[in-house]
Design an enzyme around this catalytic site. Structure first.
Site, PDB file in Angstrom:
ATOM      1  N   VAL A   4       5.742  -2.264 -10.394  1.00 49.61           N
ATOM      2  CA  VAL A   4       4.341  -2.510 -10.747  1.00 49.61           C
ATOM      3  C   VAL A   4       3.737  -3.665  -9.952  1.00 49.61           C
ATOM      4  CG1 VAL A   4       4.751  -1.602 -13.078  1.00 49.61           C
ATOM      5  CG2 VAL A   4       4.754  -4.087 -12.720  1.00 49.61           C
ATOM      6  N   TYR A  55       4.113 -17.650 -18.923  1.00 46.60           N
ATOM      7  CA  TYR A  55       4.190 -16.398 -19.683  1.00 46.60           C
ATOM      8  C   TYR A  55       2.980 -16.235 -20.603  1.00 46.60           C
ATOM      9  CZ  TYR A  55       6.343 -12.726 -22.571  1.00 46.60           C
ATOM     10  OH  TYR A  55       6.607 -11.543 -23.234  1.00 46.60           O
ATOM     11  N   ARG A  96      15.757  -0.430 -18.848  1.00 47.88           N
ATOM     12  CA  ARG A  96      16.543  -1.217 -19.821  1.00 47.88           C
ATOM     13  C   ARG A  96      15.594  -1.768 -20.874  1.00 47.88           C
ATOM     14  NH1 ARG A  96      16.435  -6.989 -18.061  1.00 47.88           N
ATOM     15  NH2 ARG A  96      15.350  -7.030 -16.071  1.00 47.88           N
ATOM     16  N   ASN A 134       4.876  -1.385 -20.015  1.00 51.79           N
ATOM     17  CA  ASN A 134       5.929  -2.150 -20.694  1.00 51.79           C
ATOM     18  C   ASN A 134       6.559  -3.201 -19.790  1.00 51.79           C
ATOM     19  OD1 ASN A 134       8.407  -2.488 -22.604  1.00 51.79           O
ATOM     20  ND2 ASN A 134       9.268  -1.800 -20.646  1.00 51.79           N
ATOM     21  N   ALA A 135       6.616  -2.947 -18.488  1.00 51.34           N
ATOM     22  CA  ALA A 135       7.321  -3.848 -17.561  1.00 51.34           C
ATOM     23  C   ALA A 135       6.776  -5.264 -17.689  1.00 51.34           C
ATOM     24  CB  ALA A 135       7.149  -3.353 -16.125  1.00 51.34           C
ATOM     25  N   GLY A 136       7.674  -6.220 -17.731  1.00 53.90           N
ATOM     26  CA  GLY A 136       7.234  -7.607 -17.821  1.00 53.90           C
ATOM     27  C   GLY A 136       8.367  -8.552 -17.463  1.00 53.90           C
ATOM     28  N   THR A 180      16.735  -8.158 -26.364  1.00 54.19           N
ATOM     29  CA  THR A 180      16.861  -7.539 -25.047  1.00 54.19           C
ATOM     30  C   THR A 180      17.296  -8.656 -24.101  1.00 54.19           C
ATOM     31  OG1 THR A 180      14.587  -8.106 -24.527  1.00 54.19           O
ATOM     32  CG2 THR A 180      14.942  -5.940 -25.540  1.00 54.19           C
ATOM     33  N   LEU A 231       5.283 -30.004 -17.668  1.00 51.43           N
ATOM     34  CA  LEU A 231       4.106 -30.567 -17.011  1.00 51.43           C
ATOM     35  C   LEU A 231       4.571 -31.571 -15.966  1.00 51.43           C
ATOM     36  CD1 LEU A 231       1.343 -31.451 -19.624  1.00 51.43           C
ATOM     37  CD2 LEU A 231       1.192 -29.913 -17.656  1.00 51.43           C
ATOM     38  N   LYS A 239       0.056 -13.178 -20.558  1.00 53.22           N
ATOM     39  CA  LYS A 239      -0.175 -12.225 -21.655  1.00 53.22           C
ATOM     40  C   LYS A 239      -1.587 -12.374 -22.215  1.00 53.22           C
ATOM     41  CE  LYS A 239       3.911 -10.171 -21.667  1.00 53.22           C
ATOM     42  NZ  LYS A 239       4.057  -8.754 -21.252  1.00 53.22           N
TER      43      LYS A 239
END
Ligand SMILES: NC(=O)c1ccc[n+]([C@@H]2O[C@H](COP(=O)([O-])OP(=O)(O)OC[C@H]3O[C@@H](n4cnc5c(N)ncnc54)[C@H](OP(=O)(O)O)[C@@H]3O)[C@@H](O)[C@H]2O)c1
Length: 226
Positions: free
Chosen positions: A55, A148, A11, A79-81, A183, A90, A152
């Site tokens: 993965v 995230y 997807r 690409n998977a993430g 997406t 916090l 990255k």
């Protein structure tokens, strides 16, 4: 025809990568961790083979690498993430969730690249492209989103090391930012659709030269600060 292995191809951007590379007459090995997602891939025109690939699961990666032993792969698209939980203030950081995000976004691309290194060495393209994010740019960080962003930034650093290590073998290793894309991850309010993003990213990938090894590029070809 050249062969591409795409992770997370069931997807979103991964499915659009599969569509566009198949339309350009590539042989597409389309990784899905959830086999029900293979249906969308089977409907694409061209030479597309869904393959099971989680993965975050070392066994899944190893089994596929063994199954494809001897197959030459010209281009790997990591690409998977996953984004992980959206609200992590916090004082309430969810460390197990952070580990989960790192497992997919950082360890996943390294795990897959390492497992498929021989397949890539057998290919002529010798390209590894990891779909990172501008949110991983330390130079542009605006705070928050610890899970995230750090995943990255970390995969950027890992791919930069890999670029140095494999440059002598003619590899080109790049990380890319797809834009803010409509997406499941980007949401309906995002700026561009998957077709526009991948059209730009495919152009960037098609035009990669050894001078781009270790680079961080946006879908529009712009270089992004680390
Ligand atoms: N959309 C954006 O605005 C945006 C912006 C910057 C960067 N990105 C990056 O672009 C990439 C693609 O994102 P997207 O927008 O297409 O997201 P998406 O629509 O949420 O799709 C994510 C894809 O990754 C797969 N995936 C997740 N965990 C996996 C695992 N452990 N093993 C294999 N596949 C796994 C998913 O498979 P399932 O269907 O099985 O869950 C799905 O195919 C990601 O790396 C993301 O961080 C996206």
């Amino acid at each position: 025809m050249p062969t591409v292995l795409i992770t997370g191809a069931g997807r979103g951007l991964g499915l659009e990568f599969a569509r566009q590379f198949a339309a350009a007459d590539w042989t597409v090995l389309a990784g899905v961790r959830d086999d029900s997602k293979a249906e969308a891939l089977m409907r694409l025109d061209g030479d597309v083979t869904p393959v099971h690939l989680d993965v975050a699961d070392p066994a899944s990666v190893a089994i596929l690498a063994e199954r494809l032993s001897g197959v030459a792969i010209d281009l790997l698209i990591n690409n998977a993430g996953i984004f992980g939980p959206r609200e992590v203030p916090l004082g309430a950081i969810d460390y197990p969730a952070w580990q989960g995000v790192l497992d997919v976004n950082l360890l996943g691309p390294m795990r897959v690249t390492e497992a498929f290194l021989e397949h890539l060495r057998n290919g002529e393209g010798r390209r590894v492209v990891t779909v990172s994010s501008r949110m991983g740019s330390i130079g542009e960080t605006s705070g928050g989103l610890y899970l995230y962003r750090s995943s990255k930034a970390a995969v950027n650093a890992a791919m930069r090391s890999l670029a140095m290590d494999l440059a002598g073998e003619g590899f080109v290793i790049a990380v890319v930012h797809p834009g803010w894309v409509r997406t499941d991850m980007g949401g309906p309010g995002a700026a561009i659709d998957a077709k526009e993003s991948v059209t730009g990213l495919k152009r960037v990938i098609d035009e990669l030269t050894p001078a781009d090894n270790g680079g961080f590029f946006s879908h529009d070809g712009e270089t992004i600060p680390w």
